[in-house]
Design a protein around this motif. Structure first.
Motif, PDB file in Angstrom:
ATOM      1  N   GLY A 123      -6.727   3.301  -9.608  1.00 17.21           N
ATOM      2  CA  GLY A 123      -7.052   4.056 -10.822  1.00 17.21           C
ATOM      3  C   GLY A 123      -5.875   4.303 -11.731  1.00 17.21           C
ATOM      4  O   GLY A 123      -5.918   5.186 -12.590  1.00 17.21           O
ATOM      5  N   PHE A 124      -4.823   3.514 -11.606  1.00 11.79           N
ATOM      6  CA  PHE A 124      -3.639   3.650 -12.450  1.00 11.79           C
ATOM      7  C   PHE A 124      -3.421   2.398 -13.296  1.00 11.79           C
ATOM      8  O   PHE A 124      -2.287   2.034 -13.601  1.00 11.79           O
ATOM      9  N   GLY A 125      -4.514   1.767 -13.704  1.00 11.36           N
ATOM     10  CA  GLY A 125      -4.429   0.572 -14.534  1.00 11.36           C
ATOM     11  C   GLY A 125      -3.704   0.767 -15.847  1.00 11.36           C
ATOM     12  O   GLY A 125      -3.032  -0.159 -16.326  1.00 11.36           O
ATOM     13  N   PRO A 126      -3.777   1.954 -16.489  1.00 10.13           N
ATOM     14  CA  PRO A 126      -3.039   2.141 -17.748  1.00 10.13           C
ATOM     15  C   PRO A 126      -1.525   2.259 -17.577  1.00 10.13           C
ATOM     16  O   PRO A 126      -0.799   2.362 -18.576  1.00 10.13           O
ATOM     17  N   SER A 127      -1.014   2.273 -16.347  1.00  9.81           N
ATOM     18  CA  SER A 127       0.428   2.410 -16.128  1.00  9.81           C
ATOM     19  C   SER A 127       1.198   1.299 -16.828  1.00  9.81           C
ATOM     20  O   SER A 127       0.769   0.143 -16.864  1.00  9.81           O
ATOM     21  N   GLU A 170       7.178  -5.164 -21.794  1.00  7.48           N
ATOM     22  CA  GLU A 170       6.350  -4.146 -21.165  1.00  7.48           C
ATOM     23  C   GLU A 170       4.880  -4.409 -21.436  1.00  7.48           C
ATOM     24  O   GLU A 170       4.495  -4.811 -22.537  1.00  7.48           O
ATOM     25  N   THR A 171       4.068  -4.200 -20.406  1.00 12.49           N
ATOM     26  CA  THR A 171       2.622  -4.299 -20.548  1.00 12.49           C
ATOM     27  C   THR A 171       1.993  -3.314 -19.577  1.00 12.49           C
ATOM     28  O   THR A 171       2.706  -2.543 -18.918  1.00 12.49           O
ATOM     29  N   THR A 172       0.683  -3.299 -19.493  1.00  5.02           N
ATOM     30  CA  THR A 172       0.009  -2.412 -18.552  1.00  5.02           C
ATOM     31  C   THR A 172      -0.448  -3.189 -17.326  1.00  5.02           C
ATOM     32  O   THR A 172      -0.567  -4.415 -17.354  1.00  5.02           O
ATOM     33  N   ALA A 173      -0.707  -2.454 -16.262  1.00  2.00           N
ATOM     34  CA  ALA A 173      -1.258  -3.102 -15.062  1.00  2.00           C
ATOM     35  C   ALA A 173      -2.609  -3.732 -15.369  1.00  2.00           C
ATOM     36  O   ALA A 173      -2.949  -4.793 -14.823  1.00  2.00           O
ATOM     37  N   ASP A 174      -3.389  -3.100 -16.242  1.00  2.00           N
ATOM     38  CA  ASP A 174      -4.694  -3.661 -16.618  1.00  2.00           C
ATOM     39  C   ASP A 174      -4.551  -5.031 -17.272  1.00  2.00           C
ATOM     40  O   ASP A 174      -5.394  -5.916 -17.078  1.00  2.00           O
ATOM     41  N   ALA A 188       0.807  -1.217   0.000  1.00  2.00           N
ATOM     42  CA  ALA A 188       0.000   0.000   0.000  1.00  2.00           C
ATOM     43  C   ALA A 188       0.841   1.267   0.000  1.00  2.00           C
ATOM     44  O   ALA A 188       0.384   2.316  -0.470  1.00  2.00           O
ATOM     45  N   ARG A 189       2.096   1.207   0.495  1.00  2.00           N
ATOM     46  CA  ARG A 189       2.914   2.417   0.536  1.00  2.00           C
ATOM     47  C   ARG A 189       3.247   2.931  -0.859  1.00  2.00           C
ATOM     48  O   ARG A 189       3.627   4.096  -1.034  1.00  2.00           O
ATOM     49  N   LEU A 190       3.107   2.080  -1.875  1.00  2.00           N
ATOM     50  CA  LEU A 190       3.352   2.510  -3.250  1.00  2.00           C
ATOM     51  C   LEU A 190       2.352   3.578  -3.693  1.00  2.00           C
ATOM     52  O   LEU A 190       2.667   4.414  -4.547  1.00  2.00           O
ATOM     53  N   LEU A 248      -2.577  -3.267  -7.185  1.00  2.00           N
ATOM     54  CA  LEU A 248      -2.695  -1.972  -6.509  1.00  2.00           C
ATOM     55  C   LEU A 248      -2.885  -0.846  -7.521  1.00  2.00           C
ATOM     56  O   LEU A 248      -3.701   0.061  -7.308  1.00  2.00           O
ATOM     57  N   LEU A 249      -2.145  -0.882  -8.615  1.00  2.00           N
ATOM     58  CA  LEU A 249      -2.297   0.156  -9.635  1.00  2.00           C
ATOM     59  C   LEU A 249      -3.720   0.174 -10.186  1.00  2.00           C
ATOM     60  O   LEU A 249      -4.318   1.244 -10.360  1.00  2.00           O
ATOM     61  N   ARG A 250      -4.270  -0.989 -10.444  1.00  2.14           N
ATOM     62  CA  ARG A 250      -5.651  -1.039 -10.947  1.00  2.14           C
ATOM     63  C   ARG A 250      -6.619  -0.487  -9.904  1.00  2.14           C
ATOM     64  O   ARG A 250      -7.535   0.285 -10.217  1.00  2.14           O
TER      65      ARG A 250
END
Length: 420
Positions: free
Chosen positions: A171-175, A193-197, A138-140, A166-168
């Motif tokens: 709200g950072f799923g496109p990262s 490379e891929t996305t978190a989604d 969670a600290r990320l 956590l990214l998804r």
């Protein structure tokens, strides 16, 4: 019987070693390992050493940190070499040894972060490093900002999937994500490379020795959270007990957090003051005191959601619940001002130079703050915020309840005649 006296301190050398093992070590590091009578490290690191390193091999127990003073004492007077991954002074065992007074000689190796930045072509000074080794994922969340490049130190092979989840969730799923494994070794792999989604669909489990590179991308409908105090009220789960955004920003400005400082947040409500104190710097610390158990649980959820899971929550009523807490650098009182002796207890707990800020909207508590202002000085202000709202077919102002705020710094030298 006379107790045994401790022997002379150990001669401790900390040797950084990479995934390339013995072949990747320079001669000074090799020589230190050959000379050592005791070799301490993780099993993986110890297995990298050849037979010519003839010292007794001791694997770190778990948990590691409490074992450091015991192992130093057991091997007092002997030549000890401690193995560390990469740079021992970068999230490594070198810090623990130094804090125990070992005064180690440190022979660093390139860190996994240095290797990762080199492979990616990222200037290291523009990258934020977050470690999840022995720390909650969670600290990320506190590091997530549009376009920000992150290097995340993984705890094991499962960490990349936790990061993607956590990214998804935040709200950072496109990262964009990439896992770099066994950096510097003959089994190095930089991954695709891929996305978190898309992570769970495209990425199989990998090597436990890995670093995760993240380029942050916020989904269009995700609430934007800035890097300074005054987050949107919508960022918090609350029941109405929330220091509103503009008052919160002014309050944090008066509290003036600095790296490493500790805040007491009394009458936590939703925990917003403590959360945003912690978000100002990773080294900041905070304790929130909240008497309502339901609100205390809500504070913990807000802290985890907003990337500061290290917030300590004490469930109880102040001032009794303050007993035994570590000395604060600053105190915020957001509730319970009329509790007997609360202000006096907080003032007494502050060291010279410490800050105290108290907010209220009631006349009774305002009278208490006026009295404290007469005794101790500081600054007494009234904060008023108005919001534009529809008035028929036009627009007018609706004023929120004004907040009286007392902010004061405890003198380093007591004022003549001051009531302390």
């Amino acid at each position: 019987m006379t107790p045994a006296r401790p022997g002379p301190p150990s001669t401790v050398t900390v040797v950084g070693i990479g995934a390339d093992g013995w072949p990747g070590l320079p001669e000074p590091s090799r020589a230190a390992l050959r000379r050592a009578e005791i070799l301490i490290g993780g099993p993986r690191q110890l297995d990298l050493l050849p037979p010519e390193c003839a010292g007794e091999r001791v694997a770190w127990p778990s948990p590691l940190r409490p074992a450091v003073p015991r192992l130093l004492a057991e091997h007092a007077g002997r030549r000890v070499a401690v193995l560390a991954s990469g740079d021992p002074m970068f999230y490594g065992i070198g810090r623990a040894l130094a804090e125990e007074g070992a005064e180690p000689r440190v022979l660093p190796h390139p860190s996994s972060v240095s290797y990762a930045a080199a492979r990616l072509g990222w200037p290291l000074e523009d990258v934020e490093v977050v470690t999840l080794v022995g720390r909650p994922a969670a600290r990320l969340a506190a590091a997530l900002h549009e376009g920000r490049r992150l290097l995340v130190l993984s705890a094991d092979a499962g960490t990349p999937a936790q990061i993607a989840a956590l990214l998804r969730d935040r709200g950072f799923g496109p990262s964009r994500m990439r896992v770099l494994e066994q950096l510097g070794g003959d089994r190095e792999r930089t991954g695709t490379e891929t996305t978190a989604d898309d992570w769970e669909r495209t990425q199989p489990p990998g090597d436990p020795l890995n670093v995760v590179a993240v380029v942050c991308r916020r989904a269009p409908d995700t609430l934007r959270l800035g890097a300074v105090p005054g987050l949107p009220d919508e960022a918090y789960e609350h029941d109405g007990q929330l220091t509103k955004r503009h008052i919160r920003a002014a309050t944090l400005g008066a509290l003036a957090p600095a790296p490493g400082e500790l805040l007491w947040d009394i009458g936590g409500g939703s925990g917003s003051i403590a959360v945003e104190w912690l978000r100002t710097h990773p080294a900041c610390r905070a304790v929130t005191v909240e008497r309502d158990p339901v609100r205390a649980e809500r504070i913990l959820r807000n802290a985890e959601r907003l990337g500061v899971p290290g917030l300590r929550v004490v469930t109880g009523a102040a001032p009794a619940a303050l007993a035994g807490l570590p000395t604060p650098d600053a105190v915020f009182v957001g509730g319970g001002l009329t509790a007997p002796a609360l202000l006096d207890t907080c003032w007494a707990a502050l060291p010279p130079g410490g800050r105290l800020v108290a907010n209220t909207v009631t006349l009774e508590s305002e009278a208490l703050l006026a009295g404290a202002y007469r005794r101790h000085g500081g600054e007494l202000v009234r904060l008023a915020v108005s919001h534009a709202v529809p008035v028929g077919g036009f627009t007018g102002w609706r004023q929120a309840m004004p907040v009286t705020q007392w902010a004061v710094r405890k003198p380093v030298t007591p004022l003549p005649g001051a009531d302390r």
